[in-house]
Design a protein around this motif. Structure first.
Motif, PDB file in Angstrom:
ATOM      1  N   MET A   1       0.841  -1.183   0.000  1.00 23.83           N
ATOM      2  CA  MET A   1       0.000   0.000   0.000  1.00 23.83           C
ATOM      3  C   MET A   1       0.885   1.245   0.000  1.00 23.83           C
ATOM      4  O   MET A   1       1.772   1.377   0.849  1.00 23.83           O
TER       5      MET A   1
ATOM      6  N   TRP B   1      -4.895   0.682  11.439  1.00 24.15           N
ATOM      7  CA  TRP B   1      -4.537   0.158  10.124  1.00 24.15           C
ATOM      8  C   TRP B   1      -4.332  -1.356  10.138  1.00 24.15           C
ATOM      9  O   TRP B   1      -4.206  -1.979   9.097  1.00 24.15           O
TER      10      TRP B   1
ATOM     11  N   GLU C   1      -4.897  -4.523   7.212  1.00 27.32           N
ATOM     12  CA  GLU C   1      -3.909  -5.592   7.054  1.00 27.32           C
ATOM     13  C   GLU C   1      -4.508  -6.959   7.373  1.00 27.32           C
ATOM     14  O   GLU C   1      -4.264  -7.937   6.650  1.00 27.32           O
TER      15      GLU C   1
ATOM     16  N   VAL D   1       1.434  -2.815   4.832  1.00 26.58           N
ATOM     17  CA  VAL D   1       0.477  -1.747   5.103  1.00 26.58           C
ATOM     18  C   VAL D   1       1.120  -0.756   6.072  1.00 26.58           C
ATOM     19  O   VAL D   1       1.479  -1.136   7.193  1.00 26.58           O
TER      20      VAL D   1
END
Length: 266
Positions: free
Chosen positions: A47, A69, A73, A91
């Motif tokens: 990403m 986040w 993931e 990520v």
């Protein structure tokens, strides 16, 4: 509704309906960005996150200490668990790992505007071994060219690995613009749009059982899946997310989507 851009399809998430519209993507102009590569050969899924100054993604941790986040993931890890050699998932989880770009001074963004921004700022191109996705966090609202669509949370540009999230709409999704609900809305929208970009539902990855909500494009009929078209108002999104907020669970795919991923993976 389905939006068309440069021969590709735009998948759109709405806060007012808590849903997202889309349809089968056209042939990708990115030669290594397609479902076959993702589920059969790529060694890495990366990403790249870009944000306008003032429209930073939410970072930090939940009350239980989980990085927000980690939700994205965990969902990527779950969807690729069936590969014989699972790809590495990269990520970023802090702003230091993401890229700030100057405020663009725009109140409206068309799909072409987003593509042009990507051409200006993206770091690396996807390769056969490293499939890259580009996540842009923007000020203002999405527009088809006929004025701002203030209910659009995010868009996935079909045929490309480009996703845009509109921070003003994310912030408006909860009573507290910086509270827990907008943070989960942001992550669930990323998971949903990544689902379309990866090929769900029936958007590049074939279905094992018929679960496409054809009335709403590339979405599932399972209301407990993140790929469902939540068409009964914002309360549906709140109710859907509340289970994850309360339980600490992170994987939002329904069993039908996971089954499709398992059957298609090599």
């Amino acid at each position: 509704m389905v939006k068309t851009l440069l021969g590709s399809l735009v998948s759109i998430c709405f806060i007012l309906t808590a849903g997202c519209s889309g349809s089968s993507s056209t042939e990708s102009s990115f030669p290594h960005s397609n479902s076959r590569t993702y589920f059969k050969s790529t060694a890495k899924i990366s990403m790249e996150v870009y944000y306008e100054t003032g429209s930073e993604p939410f970072t930090g941790t939940t009350l239980s200490g989980m990085n927000y986040w980690q939700i994205l993931e965990d969902n990527l890890t779950a969807i690729f668990q069936y590969r014989s050699a699972a790809p590495t998932i990269a990520v970023p989880k802090t702003l230091a790992e993401m890229t700030a770009i100057p405020a663009q001074g725009k109140t409206e963004w068309t799909g072409i505007d987003i593509v042009n921004l990507h051409k200006q700022y993206h770091s690396q191109l996807p390769t056969r071994a490293d499939s890259r996705f580009y996540l842009y966090f923007l000020d203002g609202n999405y527009s088809t060219g006929s004025g701002p669509e203030t209910g659009v949370i995010g868009v996935s540009l079909g045929g490309t690995p480009i996703i845009a999230i509109f921070k003003d709409v994310v912030r408006s999704s909860g009573a507290n613009p910086n509270g827990v609900v907008p943070k989960y809305v942001e992550q669930s929208t990323l998971v949903h749009e990544m689902g379309h970009a990866l090929g769900f539902v029936n958007n590049g990855v074939p279905m094992v059982t018929v679960h496409q909500d054809t009335a709403h494009g590339a979405h599932t009929t399972n209301s407990d899946c993140v790929m469902y078209w939540m068409n009964e108002g914002a309360s549906d999104l709140s109710n859907f997310l509340q289970n994850y907020i309360n339980s600490g669970d992170t994987v939002m795919w329904g069993p039908e989507v996971l089954q499709d991923a398992q059957a298609y993976s090599e």
